[in-house]
Design a protein around this motif. Structure first.
Motif, PDB file in Angstrom:
ATOM      1  N   LEU A  11     -13.929   4.262  -7.316  1.00  0.00           N
ATOM      2  CA  LEU A  11     -12.444   4.881  -7.247  1.00  0.00           C
ATOM      3  C   LEU A  11     -12.095   5.052  -8.742  1.00  0.00           C
ATOM      4  O   LEU A  11     -12.936   4.768  -9.649  1.00  0.00           O
ATOM      5  CB  LEU A  11     -11.530   3.198  -7.305  1.00  0.00           C
TER       6      LEU A  11
ATOM      7  N   ALA B 108      -2.308   8.673  -7.778  1.00  0.00           N
ATOM      8  CA  ALA B 108      -2.717   8.321  -8.946  1.00  0.00           C
ATOM      9  C   ALA B 108      -4.123   7.439  -8.839  1.00  0.00           C
ATOM     10  O   ALA B 108      -4.771   7.080  -9.809  1.00  0.00           O
ATOM     11  CB  ALA B 108      -1.935   7.033  -9.528  1.00  0.00           C
ATOM     12  N   GLY B 109      -4.557   7.394  -7.686  1.00  0.00           N
ATOM     13  CA  GLY B 109      -6.002   6.843  -7.601  1.00  0.00           C
ATOM     14  C   GLY B 109      -6.571   7.738  -6.399  1.00  0.00           C
ATOM     15  O   GLY B 109      -5.961   8.150  -5.370  1.00  0.00           O
TER      16      GLY B 109
ATOM     17  N   PRO C  40       2.128   6.958  -7.053  1.00  0.00           N
ATOM     18  CA  PRO C  40       1.142   6.099  -6.681  1.00  0.00           C
ATOM     19  C   PRO C  40       0.332   6.416  -5.860  1.00  0.00           C
ATOM     20  O   PRO C  40      -0.967   6.235  -6.067  1.00  0.00           O
ATOM     21  CB  PRO C  40       2.040   4.883  -6.065  1.00  0.00           C
ATOM     22  N   GLU C  41       0.738   7.247  -4.721  1.00  0.00           N
ATOM     23  CA  GLU C  41      -0.321   7.678  -3.669  1.00  0.00           C
ATOM     24  C   GLU C  41      -1.369   8.805  -4.584  1.00  0.00           C
ATOM     25  O   GLU C  41      -2.255   8.923  -3.725  1.00  0.00           O
ATOM     26  CB  GLU C  41       0.153   8.244  -2.252  1.00  0.00           C
TER      27      GLU C  41
ATOM     28  N   PRO D  30      -8.985   6.793 -11.189  1.00  0.00           N
ATOM     29  CA  PRO D  30      -7.635   7.162 -11.623  1.00  0.00           C
ATOM     30  C   PRO D  30      -7.521   8.566 -11.822  1.00  0.00           C
ATOM     31  O   PRO D  30      -8.435   9.521 -12.248  1.00  0.00           O
ATOM     32  CB  PRO D  30      -7.555   6.136 -12.931  1.00  0.00           C
TER      33      PRO D  30
END
Lengths: 566, 263
Positions: free
Chosen positions: A354, A365-366, A362-363, A356
């Motif tokens: 993962l 941001a990672g 949010p969808e 960042p």
């Protein structure tokens, strides 16, 4: 039988088989006139240039068994043949004459009529293959001018206008052309004529556009008795890697991607690409990965009557500093690297980690990125990736060979040329392309390492963890896009819902926290800001809800569930 | 083992010590073969830090190596079960070095990096593998067990853990330094298998901090099956900052009391 294509003034003949040629037909004649003239039925096939091109490329890949540099003919050569640069490679086949004989024999067995010429320059070899007096011509070094003297000027790969002009002047032979002073020729016909003449006679170099770049580190092994067993292939791969390892070690490099090419007896060719998570030159590990890949292929690797040549080439190299390999326990990253490679070969799936990204949404941001050894925690990439060689995507399945009929492009016109020119020394077969595993992205670590909504005071991009630790709570599972919550009932119009239906169930809200407003990224695409709420239902489930757009009177609120907390 | 002719004890009595020696050696060999009768296994243990729980588990904690099965109580509790598994993983990773691998069957939810921070798990220590099915998950986990390169393994299954892959995983886990192996399955996919423990996790209202906002996640954890141990039912609270499981005081029932008395 003939092949016809749309030309000036309707369909015209493009290529003919010997029977049609015996009728006196010639390529370029209009089909209608031909039909009226010959009076016998003529089977005509429409031309398929794409299939011709594919067949030629397959033939090129197959021909890489002789030398790594193989180039198909371009438009100037009518795209119906190929060059093989056999400089420094002919001794592997017992000399130039033997090489030409071997090539002719194999092509004949595959039912591909071919004319082969071996000369100092591509231009000379082309001219002799196309217009020479014999099907197999080997010109001794320095003999190009003598050999070309009697050939017609068309052999110089000139455009038709120039050829017609030369013939009008009575210049029909290359020898006559070469004897003339150069200045008037250039004035009359342009520089292109002299360029072609010089290229044919070796006065100016002619670079070829090879199909694949030759790998710097490659080894091949031929077998008198074809091998077909998996253990034999694995053992051969280990031996080949053991051959390459000292050369790689001397240069401080390791293999990041390998290509194992298997030449089947019947000319078919199978190439396996092995991607490695980090530079490697241990023969045992390479053999283990080959074994895993063959396990996965199972009967998909059709050995047929066996493989007669196995070649291993390093297609991507990476710097690999010398290290102690025998004593001491392997580090943990080592084991993970091998596990990643083993999974990639065995399941065909890559390990992800993962990472960042600097985004408010949010969808966005990672994301998951390929795991690469030595990376993680946002550290600078530990491994310098070297040059990438030959990452050419295969135009077709990448497997093939001179089966009968596959060389129709050259079969019709009856002149496949095989040429030779001086070049750099290579002594191994070049790799071919098969299920190319993309190397992990080279530009790791270029992302801004500051993520999320708040700014960190200093740009400490090399801090311990790249993940922002001051974000408001984020859900454990995030949906790629919000799932609509319907039948929403709120006590306060702009407040969180009291009750909603989601996934066919009524959820009663016991507790809600928020809102956390996240603006859309207007520089990418316009959108509404979202008001996020953490909501706990009476059953204890915790959800992340958002309202799309701020509350406005008279506008129905659209609610979405975007994630679930643990 | 021949008799020593120079033995002073003589031939008649010389046989007895030799036989006794052989018996002792046989007993030692038997002791190596047969596990101890009290169920204490010699494999390493991950203590959960709660005497109430650890007393129910053989050896005083989750055994490292054999698979542990975690299932949600209902279809809506999948994320709670994932949270519990990741909390156990974080607990283990806080004690050892190394990384954890999540191998997920398609359709199973993968964790969100920023959300992992809220469980006290560093996303940089997590590797993900998106497998093509349960079979690939098992193969990946088996390869990882053989490689012995990772500290914790989590498999997200779609169809549950059958007997045969469970046994294979158990065999692959044998040996020194095994990782923590957790397998998550959907609520309705139970089947007999060789898992060491089987947990049932349901969501529970989270604890509140002093401002009344949601603080620590809580789960109702039921230990349905435990080889060489006892089942139990607890309300657990996860403190992500300290990497500790708690039994929330006011709601703790008999389990907590019995645990304290035992400890």
């Amino acid at each position: 039988m003939a092949v016809a294509a749309e030309g000036p003034g309707g369909l015209r003949l493009l290529a003919l088989d010997p029977a049609a040629q015996a009728l006196g037909l010639r390529p370029g004649e209009p089909l209608g006139r031909v039909r009226a003239r010959i009076g016998v039925p003529l089977r005509v096939h429409p031309a398929d240039p794409d299939a011709d091109r594919d067949a030629l490329l397959r033939l090129c890949r197959w021909a890489s068994r002789y030398a790594p540099l193989v180039a198909p003919f371009g438009p100037a050569e009518a795209s119906d043949g190929l060059y093989i640069d056999v400089a420094w490679a002919s001794h592997l086949r017992g000399g130039e004459a033997n090489l030409v004989g071997d090539l002719a024999g194999r092509l004949a067995r595959a039912n591909i009529p071919a004319r082969i010429a071996l000369a100092d320059t591509p231009g000379a070899a082309f001219a002799l293959a196309r217009h020479g007096g014999a099907d197999r011509i080997v010109v001794p070094p320095g003999g190009a001018a003598e050999a070309l003297r009697g050939l017609p000027v068309e052999a110089l790969r000139l455009d038709p206008g120039t050829v017609a002009g030369l013939k009008r002047l009575g210049l029909r032979r290359i020898g006559a052309l070469d004897a003339l002073p150069r200045g008037p020729l250039a004035r009359r016909f342009g520089e292109a004529l002299l360029l072609r003449l010089d290229q044919a006679l070796g006065r100016r170099p002619e670079p070829l556009a090879p199909l694949t770049e030759a790998a710097d580190y490659a080894a091949a092994r031929g077998f008198l008795d074809p091998i077909g067993r998996q253990s034999d292939i694995v053992r051969t791969a280990r031996d080949l890697m053991a051959e390459l390892a000292p050369r790689l070690e001397r240069d401080g490099l390791g293999a990041c991607a390998l290509r194992l090419t298997l030449h089947r007896v019947d000319g078919a060719l199978r190439a396996l690409d092995l991607g490695l998570s980090r530079p490697e030159r241990d023969p045992e590990r390479v053999a283990a990965l080959v074994s895993l890949r063959l396990d996965r292929l199972g009967s998909g690797l059709d050995a047929g009557f066996g493989f007669e040549t196995v070649a291993l080439a390093v297609t991507v190299t990476g710097t690999m500093p010398a290290r102690q390999t025998d004593l001491g326990a392997a580090s943990v990253g080592d084991g993970v690297g091998f596990l990643a490679d083993a999974l990639a070969q065995r399941l065909g799936r890559a390990l992800l980690r993962l990472e960042p990204r600097a985004s408010h949404l949010p969808e966005r941001a990672g994301r998951g990125v390929l795991w690469v050894a030595g990376e993680g925690h946002g550290s600078v990439p530990g491994l310098g990736r070297g040059r990438t060689q030959a990452p050419l995507p295969p135009p077709s399945a990448g497997e093939g060979g001179p089966r009968s009929g596959s060389g129709e492009g050259s079969a019709g016109s009856g002149s496949g040329g095989a040429d030779v020119k001086a070049g750099a020394p290579f002594c191994t077969a070049a790799p071919l392309l098969r299920d190319f595993v993309p190397a992990p992205p080279a530009a790791q670590g270029t992302l801004p390492r500051r993520g999320g909504r708040e700014r960190r005071g200093s740009d400490s991009s090399l801090s311990a963890s790249p993940w922002p630790d001051h974000l408001p709570p984020r859900p454990l599972v995030l949906f790629p896009r919000g799932e609509a919550a319907c039948d929403v009932l709120s006590t306060v119009p702009e407040g969180p819902p009291r009750r909603f239906r989601w996934r066919a169930q009524i959820h009663r809200v016991a507790h809600a926290e928020g809102p956390e407003r996240i603006e859309a990224e207007w520089w990418r695409e316009p959108g509404e800001p979202r008001d996020y709420y953490r909501v706990e239902c009476e059953a204890g489930h915790r959800l992340w809800l958002y309202r799309d757009g701020p509350h406005a009177p008279g506008r129905p609120a659209a609610w979405y569930v975007h994630g679930l907390f643990a | 083992m021949g008799l020593d002719p120079a033995d002073e004890t003589g031939r008649a009595s010389g046989r007895t010590p030799a036989r006794g020696e052989a018996r002792a050696r046989l007993a030692a060999l038997r002791a190596q073969l047969v596990p101890p009768a009290d169920g204490r296994v010699s494999c390493p243990i991950l203590p959960l830090g709660l005497p109430a729980l650890d007393a129910h588990l053989p050896g005083g904690g989750l055994a490292l190596g054999p698979p542990h099965e975690i299932a949600p109580a209902g279809p809506a509790d999948g994320v709670a079960a994932l949270g519990f598994a990741l909390a156990l993983c974080a607990l283990h990773l806080s004690r050892v070095s190394g990384e954890a691998l999540i191998a997920a069957a398609p359709g199973e939810p993968l964790p969100y990096g920023h959300g992992l921070m809220g469980l006290g798990l560093d996303p940089g220590r997590l590797l993900l593998l998106e497998a093509g099915g349960d079979g690939e998950v098992f193969r990946a986990l088996e390869a990882a067990l053989h490689a012995r390169a990772l500290a914790a393994l989590i498999g997200l299954l779609r169809d549950g853990l059958p007997l045969k892959p469970g046994r294979r995983l158990q065999l692959a886990a044998e040996g020194p330094d095994p990782p923590l192996l957790l397998l998550l399955r959907p609520a309705a996919a139970g089947m007999p298998n060789g898992a060491a423990t089987r947990w049932r996790i349901a969501a529970a209202p989270a604890s509140r901090d002093r401002f009344g906002t949601l603080d620590r996640p809580r789960w109702r954890a039921r230990l349905e099956r435990c080889r060489n141990g006892r089942g139990g039912d607890w309300l657990l609270e996860w403190d992500h900052a300290a990497h500790r499981l708690h039994l929330p005081e006011p709601l703790a029932g008999d389990a907590a009391a019995s645990g304290r008395s035992r400890a």
